[in-house]
Scaffold this active site. Sequence first.
Site, PDB file in Angstrom:
ATOM      1  CD  GLU A   1      -0.846  -6.015  15.122  1.00  0.00           C
ATOM      2  OE1 GLU A   1      -1.071  -5.277  13.727  1.00  0.00           O
ATOM      3  OE2 GLU A   1      -1.908  -5.766  15.941  1.00  0.00           O
TER       4      GLU A   1
ATOM      5  NE  ARG B   1      -2.364  -2.840   2.574  1.00  0.00           N
ATOM      6  CZ  ARG B   1      -2.779  -2.926   3.762  1.00  0.00           C
ATOM      7  NH1 ARG B   1      -3.816  -2.267   4.745  1.00  0.00           N
ATOM      8  NH2 ARG B   1      -2.340  -4.179   4.471  1.00  0.00           N
TER       9      ARG B   1
HETATM   10  O1  LIG Z   1       3.744  -1.472  11.653  1.00  0.00           O
HETATM   11  P1  LIG Z   1       3.992  -2.805  11.273  1.00  0.00           P
HETATM   12  O2  LIG Z   1       3.337  -3.551  12.330  1.00  0.00           O
HETATM   13  O3  LIG Z   1       4.953  -3.460  10.743  1.00  0.00           O
HETATM   14  O4  LIG Z   1       2.527  -3.014  10.430  1.00  0.00           O
HETATM   15  C1  LIG Z   1       2.335  -2.138   9.177  1.00  0.00           C
HETATM   16  C2  LIG Z   1       2.348  -2.907   7.962  1.00  0.00           C
HETATM   17  O5  LIG Z   1       1.209  -3.813   7.694  1.00  0.00           O
HETATM   18  C3  LIG Z   1       0.673  -3.670   6.832  1.00  0.00           C
HETATM   19  O6  LIG Z   1       1.118  -4.405   5.797  1.00  0.00           O
HETATM   20  P2  LIG Z   1       0.988  -6.041   5.529  1.00  0.00           P
HETATM   21  O7  LIG Z   1       2.322  -6.587   6.445  1.00  0.00           O
HETATM   22  O8  LIG Z   1      -0.482  -6.344   6.051  1.00  0.00           O
HETATM   23  O9  LIG Z   1       1.298  -6.303   3.976  1.00  0.00           O
HETATM   24  P3  LIG Z   1       0.501  -5.896   2.691  1.00  0.00           P
HETATM   25  O10 LIG Z   1       0.386  -4.604   2.537  1.00  0.00           O
HETATM   26  O11 LIG Z   1       1.264  -6.375   1.446  1.00  0.00           O
HETATM   27  O12 LIG Z   1      -0.795  -6.744   2.671  1.00  0.00           O
HETATM   28  C4  LIG Z   1       0.915  -2.349   6.322  1.00  0.00           C
HETATM   29  O13 LIG Z   1       0.380  -1.964   5.027  1.00  0.00           O
HETATM   30  C5  LIG Z   1       2.005  -2.016   6.796  1.00  0.00           C
HETATM   31  O14 LIG Z   1       3.183  -2.007   5.609  1.00  0.00           O
HETATM   32  N1  LIG Z   2      -4.545  -2.859  12.245  1.00  0.00           N
HETATM   33  C1  LIG Z   2      -4.070  -3.116  10.977  1.00  0.00           C
HETATM   34  N2  LIG Z   2      -4.931  -2.643   9.790  1.00  0.00           N
HETATM   35  C2  LIG Z   2      -4.557  -2.652   8.703  1.00  0.00           C
HETATM   36  N3  LIG Z   2      -3.189  -3.292   8.403  1.00  0.00           N
HETATM   37  C3  LIG Z   2      -2.368  -3.325   9.540  1.00  0.00           C
HETATM   38  N4  LIG Z   2      -1.297  -4.232   9.405  1.00  0.00           N
HETATM   39  C4  LIG Z   2      -0.815  -4.276  10.805  1.00  0.00           C
HETATM   40  N5  LIG Z   2      -1.718  -3.970  11.460  1.00  0.00           N
HETATM   41  C5  LIG Z   2      -2.810  -3.445  10.716  1.00  0.00           C
END
Ligand SMILES: O=P(O)(O)OC[C@H]1O[C@H](OP(=O)(O)OP(=O)(O)O)[C@H](O)[C@@H]1O
Ligand SMILES: Nc1ncnc2[nH]cnc12
Length: 184
Positions: free
Chosen positions: A77, A40
């Site tokens: 997480e 994203r």
């Molecule tokens: O601060 P953090 O705990 O590291 O989490 C934040 C990350 O989690 C989500 O991505 P995700 O890992 O879900 O990947 P995606 O965008 O490819 O679905 C979000 O877009 C951030 O990149």
């Molecule tokens: N609460 C949340 N919502 C969307 N993306 C996430 N990535 C990690 N935590 C998230």
Amino acid sequence: MFQDITTLLLDPKVFKDTIDLFVERYKSKNISVVAGVEARGFIFGPPIALAIGAKFVPLRKPKKLPGKVFRQEYDLEYGSDCLEMHVGAVAPGERALVVDDLIATGGTLCAAMDLLERAGAEVLECACVIEIPALKGRERLNGKPTVDSAYESRKFMVKRLLIEYISSIFLLYLSMMRRSLVLC
Ligand SMILES: O=P(O)(O)OC[C@H]1O[C@H](OP(=O)(O)OP(=O)(O)O)[C@H](O)[C@@H]1O
Ligand SMILES: Nc1ncnc2[nH]cnc12
């Protein structure tokens, strides 16, 4: 709770306002690299990069980039993941901004900063649209400032309301003065 930015993208004015808040903040900071985190960060990073005249460097999930890469693993997480950046995409001494949609635990942004710093770049800030303060992600970023657009837009609204309030009091004062001059 899962925080989703796709509804923001459905409204071009809100999407543009979000990008503009970041552009306003970074346009005069001599930034030459905007690094966006897959997936994203690829939505918000490129328009910011174009507007401030910086290159866009994608930080990708494993095994997507064809060339030689720097690789950084990190904890989420639930579970772990990995980001990669092309060697040579960033030169030593370049000033970089990291962009993602959201900061939760901060693990992803830490990994992104590590990649850039291993290439010799200086990371100025991390910019996100959403922060989940309860997860204290900011505290993991070694003092590197994080900016979230929700906070910036609240600050912007408060400033605008204050200016409107002060100008209306001033106008009221002027009209009272004029009335008292006419009466004399
Ligand atoms: O601060 P953090 O705990 O590291 O989490 C934040 C990350 O989690 C989500 O991505 P995700 O890992 O879900 O990947 P995606 O965008 O490819 O679905 C979000 O877009 C951030 O990149
Ligand atoms: N609460 C949340 N919502 C969307 N993306 C996430 N990535 C990690 N935590 C998230």
